[in-house]
Design a protein around this motif. Structure first.
Motif, mmCIF file in Angstrom:
data_model
loop_
_atom_site.group_PDB
_atom_site.id
_atom_site.type_symbol
_atom_site.label_atom_id
_atom_site.label_comp_id
_atom_site.label_asym_id
_atom_site.label_seq_id
_atom_site.Cartn_x
_atom_site.Cartn_y
_atom_site.Cartn_z
ATOM 1 N N SER A 92 1.105 49.315 76.480
ATOM 2 C CA SER A 92 1.539 49.804 75.044
ATOM 3 C C SER A 92 1.588 51.651 75.055
ATOM 4 O O SER A 92 2.720 52.060 74.868
ATOM 5 N N VAL A 97 5.298 52.636 76.463
ATOM 6 C CA VAL A 97 6.217 52.721 75.053
ATOM 7 C C VAL A 97 7.340 53.904 74.792
ATOM 8 O O VAL A 97 6.345 54.621 74.245
ATOM 9 N N ALA A 142 4.292 48.995 69.406
ATOM 10 C CA ALA A 142 3.638 48.243 70.759
ATOM 11 C C ALA A 142 2.110 48.274 70.964
ATOM 12 O O ALA A 142 1.686 46.531 71.232
ATOM 13 N N LEU A 182 2.014 45.547 79.852
ATOM 14 C CA LEU A 182 1.312 45.493 79.139
ATOM 15 C C LEU A 182 1.210 46.427 78.774
ATOM 16 O O LEU A 182 -0.125 46.794 77.754
ATOM 17 N N ASP A 186 12.296 50.466 75.316
ATOM 18 C CA ASP A 186 9.983 50.106 76.064
ATOM 19 C C ASP A 186 10.302 48.916 74.802
ATOM 20 O O ASP A 186 9.549 47.777 75.551
ATOM 21 N N PHE A 188 8.827 45.700 76.305
ATOM 22 C CA PHE A 188 7.488 45.030 75.651
ATOM 23 C C PHE A 188 7.022 43.560 74.899
ATOM 24 O O PHE A 188 6.234 43.296 75.881
#
Length: 83
Positions: free
Chosen positions: A6, A9, A73, A4, A14, A18
């Protein structure tokens, strides 16, 4: 790597991975999420987007001029707890 994270990403794939992980974690322990209903979650995402200039300023970062996969994300992740 934190699934997780972000900031990691960088592509559509991705982001998909995620979001799958975010959904998996929510299904395992929804109580870990501040915003547990869809309306609360979406309201938090909206509020974070409105307030993101201040969020980035507090982190000493510039607000991205163009959204990135990582920013998308970050919005999804922030909405789990933002009020």
């Amino acid at each position: 790597m934190d699934p997780l994270d972000s900031t990691a990403v960088s592509s559509r794939d991705d982001l998909s991975a995620f979001l799958r992980e975010l959904a998996r974690q929510a299904s395992l322990d929804l109580d870990a999420f501040e915003n547990r209903t869809v309306p609360d979650y979406l309201e938090a995402a909206s509020a974070w987007v409105v307030d993101m200039d201040g969020v980035f300023a507090n982190l000493g970062q510039r607000v991205p001029e163009t959204p990135t996969w990582a920013l998308v994300a970050q919005i999804f992740l922030a909405a789990t707890a933002y009020e």
